[in-house]
Scaffold this motif. Sequence first.
Motif, PDB file in Angstrom:
ATOM      1  N   GLN A  10       0.842  -1.192   0.000  1.00 36.42           N
ATOM      2  CA  GLN A  10       0.000   0.000   0.000  1.00 36.42           C
ATOM      3  C   GLN A  10       0.877   1.241   0.000  1.00 36.42           C
ATOM      4  O   GLN A  10       1.577   1.517   0.954  1.00 36.42           O
ATOM      5  N   GLY A  11       0.842   1.982  -1.086  1.00 40.11           N
ATOM      6  CA  GLY A  11       1.571   3.237  -1.178  1.00 40.11           C
ATOM      7  C   GLY A  11       0.617   4.401  -0.962  1.00 40.11           C
ATOM      8  O   GLY A  11       0.069   4.590   0.102  1.00 40.11           O
ATOM      9  N   HIS A  12       0.429   5.204  -2.024  1.00 37.63           N
ATOM     10  CA  HIS A  12      -0.495   6.341  -1.964  1.00 37.63           C
ATOM     11  C   HIS A  12      -0.233   7.191  -0.723  1.00 37.63           C
ATOM     12  O   HIS A  12      -1.096   7.399   0.120  1.00 37.63           O
ATOM     13  N   ILE A  13       0.988   7.684  -0.653  1.00 35.06           N
ATOM     14  CA  ILE A  13       1.422   8.423   0.518  1.00 35.06           C
ATOM     15  C   ILE A  13       2.573   9.336   0.120  1.00 35.06           C
ATOM     16  O   ILE A  13       3.238   9.110  -0.906  1.00 35.06           O
ATOM     17  N   ILE A  14       2.801  10.369   0.903  1.00 33.71           N
ATOM     18  CA  ILE A  14       3.921  11.288   0.690  1.00 33.71           C
ATOM     19  C   ILE A  14       4.764  11.297   1.959  1.00 33.71           C
ATOM     20  O   ILE A  14       4.299  11.709   3.030  1.00 33.71           O
ATOM     21  N   ALA A  15       5.985  10.804   1.856  1.00 32.47           N
ATOM     22  CA  ALA A  15       6.898  10.819   2.992  1.00 32.47           C
ATOM     23  C   ALA A  15       7.403  12.236   3.239  1.00 32.47           C
ATOM     24  O   ALA A  15       7.355  13.099   2.354  1.00 32.47           O
ATOM     25  N   ASP A  16       7.900  12.463   4.430  1.00 32.82           N
ATOM     26  CA  ASP A  16       8.431  13.785   4.764  1.00 32.82           C
ATOM     27  C   ASP A  16       9.862  13.904   4.248  1.00 32.82           C
ATOM     28  O   ASP A  16      10.828  13.991   5.011  1.00 32.82           O
ATOM     29  N   VAL A  17       9.986  13.910   2.928  1.00 36.52           N
ATOM     30  CA  VAL A  17      11.295  14.083   2.292  1.00 36.52           C
ATOM     31  C   VAL A  17      11.944  15.405   2.700  1.00 36.52           C
ATOM     32  O   VAL A  17      13.158  15.446   2.950  1.00 36.52           O
ATOM     33  N   PRO A  18      11.186  16.526   2.802  1.00 42.20           N
ATOM     34  CA  PRO A  18      11.835  17.789   3.202  1.00 42.20           C
ATOM     35  C   PRO A  18      12.592  17.681   4.520  1.00 42.20           C
ATOM     36  O   PRO A  18      13.639  18.311   4.690  1.00 42.20           O
ATOM     37  N   ASN A  25       7.515  -2.014  -2.648  1.00 42.37           N
ATOM     38  CA  ASN A  25       7.088  -2.243  -4.024  1.00 42.37           C
ATOM     39  C   ASN A  25       5.657  -1.765  -4.212  1.00 42.37           C
ATOM     40  O   ASN A  25       4.791  -2.482  -4.716  1.00 42.37           O
ATOM     41  N   ALA A  26       5.385  -0.531  -3.805  1.00 42.55           N
ATOM     42  CA  ALA A  26       4.026   0.008  -3.792  1.00 42.55           C
ATOM     43  C   ALA A  26       3.938   1.231  -4.684  1.00 42.55           C
ATOM     44  O   ALA A  26       4.858   2.050  -4.741  1.00 42.55           O
ATOM     45  N   SER A  27       2.822   1.360  -5.356  1.00 41.53           N
ATOM     46  CA  SER A  27       2.646   2.492  -6.259  1.00 41.53           C
ATOM     47  C   SER A  27       2.326   3.770  -5.494  1.00 41.53           C
ATOM     48  O   SER A  27       1.886   3.742  -4.348  1.00 41.53           O
ATOM     49  N   SER A  28       2.577   4.878  -6.163  1.00 37.45           N
ATOM     50  CA  SER A  28       2.116   6.192  -5.710  1.00 37.45           C
ATOM     51  C   SER A  28       2.723   6.640  -4.392  1.00 37.45           C
ATOM     52  O   SER A  28       2.047   7.211  -3.538  1.00 37.45           O
ATOM     53  N   ILE A  29       4.015   6.365  -4.204  1.00 42.37           N
ATOM     54  CA  ILE A  29       4.760   7.022  -3.127  1.00 42.37           C
ATOM     55  C   ILE A  29       5.219   8.339  -3.735  1.00 42.37           C
ATOM     56  O   ILE A  29       6.248   8.413  -4.403  1.00 42.37           O
ATOM     57  N   SER A  30       4.410   9.361  -3.523  1.00 43.24           N
ATOM     58  CA  SER A  30       4.482  10.570  -4.343  1.00 43.24           C
ATOM     59  C   SER A  30       5.472  11.591  -3.811  1.00 43.24           C
ATOM     60  O   SER A  30       6.021  11.450  -2.714  1.00 43.24           O
ATOM     61  N   LEU A  31       5.679  12.638  -4.605  1.00 45.38           N
ATOM     62  CA  LEU A  31       6.773  13.582  -4.376  1.00 45.38           C
ATOM     63  C   LEU A  31       6.362  14.832  -3.618  1.00 45.38           C
ATOM     64  O   LEU A  31       7.221  15.551  -3.103  1.00 45.38           O
ATOM     65  N   GLY A  32       5.066  15.137  -3.558  1.00 45.63           N
ATOM     66  CA  GLY A  32       4.611  16.289  -2.803  1.00 45.63           C
ATOM     67  C   GLY A  32       4.902  17.614  -3.479  1.00 45.63           C
ATOM     68  O   GLY A  32       5.061  17.700  -4.695  1.00 45.63           O
ATOM     69  N   ARG A  33       5.017  18.672  -2.685  1.00 47.76           N
ATOM     70  CA  ARG A  33       5.129  20.051  -3.176  1.00 47.76           C
ATOM     71  C   ARG A  33       6.606  20.403  -3.418  1.00 47.76           C
ATOM     72  O   ARG A  33       7.238  21.132  -2.665  1.00 47.76           O
ATOM     73  N   MET A  34       7.139  19.920  -4.499  1.00 46.43           N
ATOM     74  CA  MET A  34       8.570  20.052  -4.748  1.00 46.43           C
ATOM     75  C   MET A  34       9.005  21.489  -4.972  1.00 46.43           C
ATOM     76  O   MET A  34      10.153  21.844  -4.676  1.00 46.43           O
ATOM     77  N   ASP A  35       8.124  22.330  -5.504  1.00 49.97           N
ATOM     78  CA  ASP A  35       8.526  23.725  -5.693  1.00 49.97           C
ATOM     79  C   ASP A  35       8.709  24.429  -4.363  1.00 49.97           C
ATOM     80  O   ASP A  35       9.419  25.437  -4.274  1.00 49.97           O
ATOM     81  N   GLN A  36       8.107  23.900  -3.301  1.00 45.46           N
ATOM     82  CA  GLN A  36       8.265  24.497  -1.974  1.00 45.46           C
ATOM     83  C   GLN A  36       9.539  23.991  -1.296  1.00 45.46           C
ATOM     84  O   GLN A  36      10.371  24.771  -0.842  1.00 45.46           O
ATOM     85  N   TYR A  37       9.719  22.675  -1.239  1.00 43.76           N
ATOM     86  CA  TYR A  37      10.844  22.186  -0.434  1.00 43.76           C
ATOM     87  C   TYR A  37      12.167  22.174  -1.182  1.00 43.76           C
ATOM     88  O   TYR A  37      13.236  22.154  -0.559  1.00 43.76           O
ATOM     89  N   LEU A  38      12.146  22.225  -2.518  1.00 44.28           N
ATOM     90  CA  LEU A  38      13.415  22.334  -3.249  1.00 44.28           C
ATOM     91  C   LEU A  38      13.885  23.773  -3.400  1.00 44.28           C
ATOM     92  O   LEU A  38      15.044  24.012  -3.772  1.00 44.28           O
ATOM     93  N   GLY A  56      -0.604   9.541  -6.197  1.00 43.67           N
ATOM     94  CA  GLY A  56      -1.129   8.690  -7.260  1.00 43.67           C
ATOM     95  C   GLY A  56      -1.733   9.486  -8.379  1.00 43.67           C
ATOM     96  O   GLY A  56      -1.066  10.240  -9.079  1.00 43.67           O
ATOM     97  N   CYS A  57      -3.031   9.324  -8.538  1.00 44.73           N
ATOM     98  CA  CYS A  57      -3.742   9.997  -9.624  1.00 44.73           C
ATOM     99  C   CYS A  57      -4.276  11.340  -9.144  1.00 44.73           C
ATOM    100  O   CYS A  57      -3.711  12.381  -9.437  1.00 44.73           O
ATOM    101  N   VAL A  58      -5.367  11.306  -8.377  1.00 47.39           N
ATOM    102  CA  VAL A  58      -5.986  12.550  -7.926  1.00 47.39           C
ATOM    103  C   VAL A  58      -6.283  12.539  -6.432  1.00 47.39           C
ATOM    104  O   VAL A  58      -6.961  13.427  -5.927  1.00 47.39           O
ATOM    105  N   GLU A  59      -5.768  11.540  -5.704  1.00 47.54           N
ATOM    106  CA  GLU A  59      -6.082  11.412  -4.303  1.00 47.54           C
ATOM    107  C   GLU A  59      -5.396  12.517  -3.502  1.00 47.54           C
ATOM    108  O   GLU A  59      -4.203  12.754  -3.657  1.00 47.54           O
ATOM    109  N   LEU A  60      -6.153  13.153  -2.632  1.00 47.81           N
ATOM    110  CA  LEU A  60      -5.640  14.276  -1.852  1.00 47.81           C
ATOM    111  C   LEU A  60      -5.070  13.762  -0.538  1.00 47.81           C
ATOM    112  O   LEU A  60      -5.670  12.913   0.123  1.00 47.81           O
ATOM    113  N   SER A  61      -3.915  14.296  -0.143  1.00 52.99           N
ATOM    114  CA  SER A  61      -3.249  13.820   1.060  1.00 52.99           C
ATOM    115  C   SER A  61      -2.468  14.959   1.703  1.00 52.99           C
ATOM    116  O   SER A  61      -2.230  15.995   1.070  1.00 52.99           O
ATOM    117  N   ILE A  62      -2.087  14.771   2.939  1.00 49.53           N
ATOM    118  CA  ILE A  62      -1.286  15.754   3.671  1.00 49.53           C
ATOM    119  C   ILE A  62       0.143  15.222   3.740  1.00 49.53           C
ATOM    120  O   ILE A  62       0.400  14.175   4.354  1.00 49.53           O
TER     121      ILE A  62
END
Length: 777
Positions: A155-163, A276-289, A431-437
């Motif tokens: 189960q992916g569909h999540i954004i890790a705290d990469v920042p 091995n899970a889909s949609s481990i997404s990148l988040g707001r890259m223009d903010q943290y990069l 993922g596609c259009v799922e909203l997450s924090i």
Amino acid sequence: MLTPRTARIKESLFARPRQISLERALLYRESYQQTEGQSPVMRRARAFAHVLERHQIVIDGDDLLVGNRTPTPRAGVLSPEMSPYWIMDELDAFPVRPQDTFEVSEEDKRTYREVLYPFWAGRSLNDWYTAHRPEDVASAERDRVFAVAQTDKGQGHIIADVPEVLGRGLGDLLSEVERLRDADPGNDFLRAGALCVDALIGYVRRYERIVRDAAAGREPADEHATVTLPATPERAAELARLADVLGHVATEPCRDLYDALQMTWLVCVALQHESNASSISLGRMDQYLLPYYRASVAAGVGNAEVRELLQCFYLKTNTVVFVRSTESARFFAGFPTGYNLVVGGVDADGADAANELSELLLDLQRDTRLPQPNLSVRVHAGSPETLLRKAAEIIRLGDGLPQCFNDEVNVESFARRGVSLADARDYAVVGCVELSIPGRMYGLHDICMFNMMRCLELTMREHPEGFASFDALEREVERTIDHYVGLMVRGCNVCDEAHRETSPTPLLSVLVHDSLERGADITSGGARYNPSGVQGVGTANLADSLYVVKKAVFEEGALTWSELLAMLERDWGGEGDEVWRQRFINRYAKYGNDVDEVDQIGRRFLAHYGEEVEKYENPRGGRFQPGSYTVSAHIPLGAAVGATPDGRRAGEQLADGGLSPMVGRDKSGPTASLLSVSKLENVLDTNGSLLNVKFSPSTLEGEAGLSRLVAYLRSFCRLGIQHIQFNVVDRATLIDAQEHPENHRDLVVRVAGYSAMFVELARPIQDDIINRTEHRL
């Protein structure tokens, strides 16, 4: 445009057929053989560490960023620990199945059958799910009203705290986890988390050693590495610089854009190795990069070098694809990997957050022209004109990117669900259009799809006597929805528990607040926010069908209830039935044309579904939340439904998207479609919704076309619609690509909440995209 280096990298992605890789599966089994009797979270952590220590690292002669999941790009990774059964059934079918094919060697087939399958049969996540799933839930799934997902995959569909990783460094993070572990030595999650972070540091060091050897012209000492040695002093210097970057980011905070991009990608790769899970997404890259980008610019790094580094990162996201079962591939056709990257939107105080990196990250799609990353732009009333114009420029390229999300409704949606206002304003997309924090939510965002049209069909069949009034019919359909929602929730919760009991994710959990503070993996409720997302599908067809019944049966008396049922049972095959079918299609109003009476039926049922869903709680202490999107599931979900009063034949697709009108029925133009969708209670769909719009390329040509599209985006925002996305491609091009795929290898189109290579889609999905109404502004 691409540089010579990145052009070669792009070409290499498609230079060979996709292959099945058993590497991770074999390493996982190897570790599990050595950890019998240990807790699931410790077994997972040790298996993760074993994979990072032993998997084949590949560095070619063009890499500026390193990090590979598989020995060859776009290879499919199998996870028999999730479910060994569908893989066993499909070993011979992978190269020839209708969607998402892979080559697999005879040796690997034999290894799977003789080594991997016997080990995992009886002990997988799927085994736990099926052993604990109630029979009435299984029966409902056989009725094809809903399909619980994630019972055979991570189960992916999540954004890790990469920042946080970029800003504090892995060394400091490890110190925190070790301190918490030492204070609570009996907590296996904290022990596993420390092991995983330490393994990740070792993984970065492993890359550093391999690259440093290569920079010196030496074959790597690491026996599990394949490296193209430098052919020129310039390449040796590039590798030496890369080794220094890796040596620094292994433990320390990032200094500049190079550091940040390399560390971000290695975290992405590590999380893929873990689950091995889909949609481990990148988040707001223009903010943290942004701070790292500005540091590089201040240090004199030129635009060309910045752009090439970002191109390399974008291309890396296209190296990962997922193997799904034949059935699952029908729902998620075309490899929706889910590296969702968000730009724009507001900040924690509600002010516009767009910056110079926002437009650059959008503009890079002009260079790469590939489906990943899945670009998204957040729009609000105060979005700057320059950002919207850049988004419009990229949209009209025709790749289906970026998709647009509306802060005016999405922030409010989350705030209504108890998310703090600052966190709600920081929402992103998975993922596609799922909203997450980002970094704070584990949302099981893609746990189930619910077929509302099947509920209508069952209601009609179970009541051959008919109803005294149209309102009585509507109430009975709602009761059917309620019954199956209750069963769906029970199935989803069993799946949720299966992940907790068999497949925790300690590294990912360390990177999601508040798991460390709670001392709990995210599968056990460690995250700050813990919803479960379930999609209600069929709004357009339900509204259209019920409107026909209301008018033709209850108001006009044009035919009886029993006559209508008989026609549907015959699939419009009786004498005179086709005349009625055409009448139902063409005489009666359809959702998507700004006809209030039919649109309000859609509003009623989508709201009813959402309000029913949100009554339920999951095992992690969160609540269920509704969404409305289909990915490519409108085709298999349609296959589960017989003929319906809107004129559909049995088995034909449902409306695409989720909130989009039925294909070909939106006759009144793209603005009318917006107005219809605006009447829905979009604020309920905190799990995300989807509206597809297809434009003729000619309507967006020139300055005038660009201005019209910007104005259309402003209207979308003002009307309170959550999401919109576009295909800008003419029918003739799509038909030619279908007939001559060899001439259109690079054609990217929007399928649902993701883009895909058109020629990699099965014909039914291609036909759906071709047949969507082509609008003009």
